[in-house]
Design a protein around this motif. Structure first.
Motif, PDB file in Angstrom:
ATOM      1  N   GLN A 108       0.851  -1.268   0.215  1.00 45.93           N
ATOM      2  CA  GLN A 108      -0.221  -0.095   0.067  1.00 45.93           C
ATOM      3  C   GLN A 108       0.836   1.184  -0.055  1.00 45.93           C
ATOM      4  OE1 GLN A 108      -2.913  -0.234   2.967  1.00 45.93           O
ATOM      5  NE2 GLN A 108      -3.781   1.771   2.868  1.00 45.93           N
ATOM      6  N   PRO A 128      -5.288  -8.393   1.607  1.00 46.19           N
ATOM      7  CA  PRO A 128      -6.679  -8.462   2.548  1.00 46.19           C
ATOM      8  C   PRO A 128      -7.565  -9.470   2.430  1.00 46.19           C
ATOM      9  CG  PRO A 128      -6.786  -7.027   0.567  1.00 46.19           C
ATOM     10  CD  PRO A 128      -5.243  -7.267   0.694  1.00 46.19           C
ATOM     11  N   TYR A 135     -10.495  -4.039   1.127  1.00 49.55           N
ATOM     12  CA  TYR A 135      -9.307  -3.108   0.853  1.00 49.55           C
ATOM     13  C   TYR A 135      -9.996  -1.508   0.496  1.00 49.55           C
ATOM     14  CZ  TYR A 135      -4.655  -2.475  -0.895  1.00 49.55           C
ATOM     15  OH  TYR A 135      -3.121  -2.027  -0.732  1.00 49.55           O
TER      16      TYR A 135
END
Length: 249
Positions: A108, A128, A135
């Protein structure tokens, strides 16, 4: 040692280091919360012309510290998104120097940087689905813009790790270096960035990130600045340009 974010500024380049070696540099809630004000301080520093994000030791970031998700996963995600957005909107060029694992929250953060250089053998994953987490929409859109819908779905649906060859093919990373060459290449490239026009870089960053309301602003900045005249003069005189525009102008 307590989990922390280290930073230094050398030769106009700020380096932010994710330092939590006990958990492969996983981000704690406190570390997520500390990143936006740190980036704000570095953004205001006129000595900083580029920023490198990296991890301590042999890995970049293994994601969020899962123990922080037990109490309030919504708050943990809010902090992570705020940190990601602060990195994405940093007004100067940003580069993630990646080795080891770049997973979950690490991916991320890396995706929020303008560029990503990785050491051969690095593993990447957006995970995730392994935790039953939705997400964030902004993070999903950023990932899709970076690698395309099909590759983003592959990463998000499966949570599988991919190697540097596949990451390079999909556009998740820009360059792959042998482990011993990564730091040297990052230093060389950021030195180049530090010599270029910040006016050009700042406008290009906003346009590339999809801003459609800033054309007039950057036209005014270009007319008021001396960077174009200096660039042309330096080229004709066969010397290095001395650009003077800064984001505070």
């Amino acid at each position: 040692m307590e989990p922390q974010l280290l930073h230094e500024v050398t030769d106009s380049v700020a380096t932010v280091v994710i330092d939590h070696p006990a958990k492969r540099n996983a981000m704690t809630a406190a570390m997520w919360a500390a990143l936006p004000p740190l980036l704000g301080s570095l953004a205001r520093d006129p000595a900083v012309r580029a920023l490198v994000l990296t991890g301590a030791g042999g890995t970049f970031c293994a994601g969020a510290d899962i123990s922080t998700l037990r109490g309030s996963p919504e708050e943990a995600q809010r902090l992570a998104v705020a940190a990601e957005e602060a990195l994405a909107t940093f007004p100067k060029p940003t580069l993630a120097a990646i080795r080891g694992h770049c997973v979950g929250g690490g991916a991320q953060l890396a995706a929020a940087c303008d560029l990503r250089f990785a050491a051969q053998g690095t593993l990447f994953g957006v995970t995730p689905a392994k935790l039953g987490i939705v997400y964030p929409a902004s993070s999903t859109r950023r990932l899709v813009a970076l690698v395309g819908p099909a590759a983003a779905k592959y990463l998000l649906f499966s949570g599988e790790l991919i190697d540097t060859d596949r990451a390079l093919r999909t556009g998740l990373v820009d360059e792959v270096l042998e482990e011993g060459e990564l730091d040297k290449r990052v230093a060389e490239f950021t030195r180049v960035l530090a010599t270029r026009s910040q006016l050009t870089q700042a406008a290009a960053k906003e346009f590339a990130d999809g801003r459609t309301d800033r054309d007039a602003h950057w036209s005014r900045q270009a007319r008021a600045a001396t960077d174009t005249a200096e660039g042309v003069t330096a080229f004709l005189e066969r010397r290095a340009p001395r650009f003077t525009w800064t984001p505070s102008d």
